[in-house]
Design a protein around this motif. Structure first.
Motif, PDB file in Angstrom:
ATOM      1  N   VAL A  81      -2.825  10.970   2.010  1.00 62.66           N
ATOM      2  CA  VAL A  81      -2.357   9.756   1.996  1.00 62.66           C
ATOM      3  C   VAL A  81      -2.819   8.926   3.145  1.00 62.66           C
ATOM      4  CG1 VAL A  81      -0.143   8.362   2.446  1.00 62.66           C
ATOM      5  CG2 VAL A  81      -0.400  10.174   0.659  1.00 62.66           C
ATOM      6  N   SER A  82      -3.000   9.431   4.220  1.00 62.87           N
ATOM      7  CA  SER A  82      -3.417   8.827   5.377  1.00 62.87           C
ATOM      8  C   SER A  82      -5.221   8.190   5.348  1.00 62.87           C
ATOM      9  CB  SER A  82      -3.467   9.675   6.790  1.00 62.87           C
ATOM     10  OG  SER A  82      -4.009   8.965   7.823  1.00 62.87           O
ATOM     11  N   ASN A  83      -6.032   9.341   4.869  1.00 59.78           N
ATOM     12  CA  ASN A  83      -7.341   8.888   4.864  1.00 59.78           C
ATOM     13  C   ASN A  83      -7.653   7.875   3.609  1.00 59.78           C
ATOM     14  OD1 ASN A  83      -8.155  10.684   6.559  1.00 59.78           O
ATOM     15  ND2 ASN A  83      -8.624  12.413   5.160  1.00 59.78           N
ATOM     16  N   ARG A  84      -6.758   7.873   2.426  1.00 61.92           N
ATOM     17  CA  ARG A  84      -7.039   7.010   1.638  1.00 61.92           C
ATOM     18  C   ARG A  84      -6.456   5.615   1.990  1.00 61.92           C
ATOM     19  NH1 ARG A  84      -4.973   7.603  -4.412  1.00 61.92           N
ATOM     20  NH2 ARG A  84      -5.960   5.604  -4.309  1.00 61.92           N
ATOM     21  N   ILE A  85      -5.480   5.512   2.634  1.00 63.94           N
ATOM     22  CA  ILE A  85      -4.777   4.174   2.957  1.00 63.94           C
ATOM     23  C   ILE A  85      -5.941   3.303   4.161  1.00 63.94           C
ATOM     24  CG2 ILE A  85      -3.067   2.747   4.520  1.00 63.94           C
ATOM     25  CD1 ILE A  85      -1.145   4.740   2.970  1.00 63.94           C
ATOM     26  N   ILE A  86      -6.138   4.257   5.111  1.00 65.57           N
ATOM     27  CA  ILE A  86      -7.434   3.645   6.059  1.00 65.57           C
ATOM     28  C   ILE A  86      -8.457   3.202   5.401  1.00 65.57           C
ATOM     29  CG2 ILE A  86      -8.250   4.182   8.261  1.00 65.57           C
ATOM     30  CD1 ILE A  86      -6.169   5.913   9.041  1.00 65.57           C
ATOM     31  N   ASN A  87      -9.154   3.973   4.374  1.00 64.92           N
ATOM     32  CA  ASN A  87     -10.349   3.707   3.946  1.00 64.92           C
ATOM     33  C   ASN A  87     -10.306   2.684   2.889  1.00 64.92           C
ATOM     34  OD1 ASN A  87     -11.773   5.543   5.475  1.00 64.92           O
ATOM     35  ND2 ASN A  87     -11.268   7.344   3.842  1.00 64.92           N
ATOM     36  N   GLU A  88      -8.975   2.549   2.232  1.00 59.40           N
ATOM     37  CA  GLU A  88      -9.144   1.709   1.022  1.00 59.40           C
ATOM     38  C   GLU A  88      -8.273   0.361   1.270  1.00 59.40           C
ATOM     39  OE1 GLU A  88      -7.890   3.761  -2.543  1.00 59.40           O
ATOM     40  OE2 GLU A  88      -8.766   5.649  -1.722  1.00 59.40           O
ATOM     41  N   VAL A  89      -7.613   0.251   2.432  1.00 63.11           N
ATOM     42  CA  VAL A  89      -6.831  -0.942   2.576  1.00 63.11           C
ATOM     43  C   VAL A  89      -7.029  -1.540   3.657  1.00 63.11           C
ATOM     44  CG1 VAL A  89      -4.607  -2.095   3.174  1.00 63.11           C
ATOM     45  CG2 VAL A  89      -4.520   0.446   1.636  1.00 63.11           C
ATOM     46  N   ASP A  90      -7.703  -2.811   3.626  1.00 60.35           N
ATOM     47  CA  ASP A  90      -8.486  -3.484   4.620  1.00 60.35           C
ATOM     48  C   ASP A  90      -7.065  -4.238   5.550  1.00 60.35           C
ATOM     49  OD1 ASP A  90     -10.478  -3.485   3.874  1.00 60.35           O
ATOM     50  OD2 ASP A  90     -10.912  -5.027   2.763  1.00 60.35           O
ATOM     51  N   GLY A  91      -6.938  -3.823   6.813  1.00 62.85           N
ATOM     52  CA  GLY A  91      -6.212  -4.372   7.637  1.00 62.85           C
ATOM     53  C   GLY A  91      -5.136  -2.997   8.207  1.00 62.85           C
TER      54      GLY A  91
END
Length: 516
Positions: free
Chosen positions: A487-497
């Motif tokens: 979840v952490s990797n996906r959010i940091i990689n996919e969510v700008d901001g």
């Protein structure tokens, strides 16, 4: 209901007082909550088979501490004191109470000294997890009592009278995180008080429907659908009573997640009653501009809801009631009624606190005395789909209270994208139905990161996931490192901001479930 099949809980201001009532009702025994200053005459007139003294935020030595007359303890009726109730029993019998050097909040371990005590019958272990919430403790007890349990920090964590059916616990058996807590309550109610289990939720539902029919008569009711379980169960209950005289409104305040907007459409196609959907995004966001304080956010959102209801109610002739899906945990956390001994409210809820004078409608809250697990059971009995019954709770103020600090459209977009990823992975890992609530919080804190060999300076987000039965107490979910990393990797990689993720491992209490 047979006369005498009643337990009285005396309220000393604990937010758990009504959980005690809930637990005993779950056993099938009629239970009522009474003020601590109830007279002996009133107690005897009700013919209870047992009395429980609740916890509370006081010290027995405070000038304003709520007390009871010692002769209540001499009525030859079984008595159980919990937390403050334990200290009060000890105090009235000449014991000594002191401020704890090591205060206990949350998980502790009780060593059972007297395994054969009727209160602990059936507990297979000598050491059990218990939930504590106290700053004072009993240091000495009268010779009439004996110690039956202790913790590392509390040498007298449970005691009983040597001759009478008087028992006392420093911990809270009523909260779901106390191991064998329900068995302890069951032992007191069924074995010590010798009650019969004949109190059924189905009968309460029927009575509620009959009461709504009688109260509303031929008038009309307007109800605000929030998108969560509580408001849909309230609507279903009212619809059973008055049919098409119920008018439901869903207000899109612009503070919803994408999943919430989709679920509204899905639920609207399932339930029988019609729902009028109103788009008021701009109205809410403009009012929240520049607002940082969480209580102000909640109150602004509540006021805007009321304005919209007032406007819509005028379009419908003969409306006399405004219905809400308020449940008891909302009432307890918002309570500031000094007559009920509550201290400062934990937080206000948008659907708690009555109506402003500008609205000439009566308030209808059919779930006001029920806890979340009871509401789920009521929904099941009423035939609501499992999808709705086990849907994670979503707060009435929406993501306004999950964006810490000022709200704007950019932050809303960031949080929506992050939560979409969280729910995708919860479903991929088949965790959604195993957790009671999971969500993302966006902090107003930025930190330095490295993305694509470049410096970034973006927001920090927090993943919050809890397990609970009644939402009055909760523990953080033991999610695997593999899941958290994904979840952490996906959010940091996919969510700008967002360039940093944290995991909240606090329990309730001392924390709340939502951050604001």
């Amino acid at each position: 209901m047979k006369i005498g099949e009643l337990i009285i809980v005396l309220d000393f201001g604990s937010q758990y007082s009504n959980i005690i009532v809930r637990r005993i009702r779950h056993l099938g025994v009629h239970t009522i909550l009474c003020s601590h200053n109830i007279s002996i005459y009133n107690i005897l007139s009700k013919k209870p088979k047992g009395i429980i003294l609740s916890g509370g935020p006081f010290s027995v030595y405070n000038n304003n501490a709520p007390l009871i007359y010692k002769n209540i303890l001499e009525l030859n009726i079984p008595i159980l004191g919990i937390c403050y109730g334990m200290q009060l029993i000890s105090f009235l019998f000449g014991g000594k109470i002191e401020s704890s050097k090591n205060k206990e909040y949350g998980k502790s371990y009780l060593k059972i000294i007297d395994e054969k005590n009727p209160l602990f019958l059936g507990i297979p272990k000598k050491s059990i997890i218990v939930w504590m919430s106290h700053s004072d403790e009993t240091k000495e007890i009268s010779e009439e009592f004996k110690v039956i349990g202790k913790t590392t920090s509390c040498s007298i964590a449970a005691f009983c009278h040597k001759k009478k059916n008087i028992y006392a616990l420093q911990f809270h058996p009523e909260v779901s995180h106390t191991e064998f807590g329900m068995l302890i309550i069951k032992n007191f109610i069924l074995k010590i008080c010798k009650c019969n289990a004949n109190f059924k939720l189905k009968n309460i539902i029927k009575k509620s429907i009959d009461n709504i029919t009688k109260i509303v008569s031929k008038k009309k009711v307007i109800l605000g659908i929030s998108g969560g379980l509580d408001s849909f169960v309230a609507a279903s209950l009212i619809y059973k009573a008055i049919g098409d005289s119920l008018h439901c409104i869903f207000v899109n305040n612009g503070l919803l997640l994408e999943e919430e907007e989709k679920s509204i459409d899905k639920i609207c196609s399932i339930v029988k009653f019609p729902i009028n959907i109103i788009n008021a995004k701009n109205q809410f966001l403009s009012k929240l501009t520049g607002i940082i304080d969480p209580e102000k956010k909640r109150k602004i959102i509540g006021e805007e809801f009321i304005k919209i209801f007032e406007k819509e109610s005028k379009k419908i002739k003969n409306v006399e009631f405004l219905a809400q899906g308020t449940i008891y945990s909302d009432v307890i956390e918002s309570s500031k009624d000094s007559s009920k001994l509550s201290v400062n409210p934990i937080k206000s809820h948008h659907n708690v606190g009555g109506l402003p004078k500008t609205i000439n409608l009566k308030l209808l809250e059919p779930l006001k005395k029920f806890f979340k697990d009871e509401v789920i059971e009521i929904g099941y009995i009423l035939g609501l789909p499992k999808y709705l019954l086990y849907k994670h709770p979503f707060p009435g103020p929406g993501i306004s209270i999950r964006i810490i600090g000022e709200i704007n459209e950019k932050k809303i977009s960031i949080l929506r994208k992050a939560e979409n990823i969280l729910f995708q992975e919860l479903n991929n890992y088949k965790l959604y139905t195993k957790l009671n609530q999971a969500f993302i919080i966006l902090l107003p804190i930025k930190s330095v990161g490295i993305m694509g060999d470049k410096r970034s300076y973006e927001y920090t987000a927090i993943l919050r996931s809890i397990n609970t039965k009644d939402f009055m107490t909760a523990t953080f979910s033991n999610l695997s490192y593999e899941f958290l990393e994904k979840v952490s990797n996906r959010i940091i990689n996919e969510v700008d901001g967002i360039n940093r993720m944290l995991y909240d491992i606090s329990s309730k209490p001392p924390s709340t479930i939502e951050w604001e």
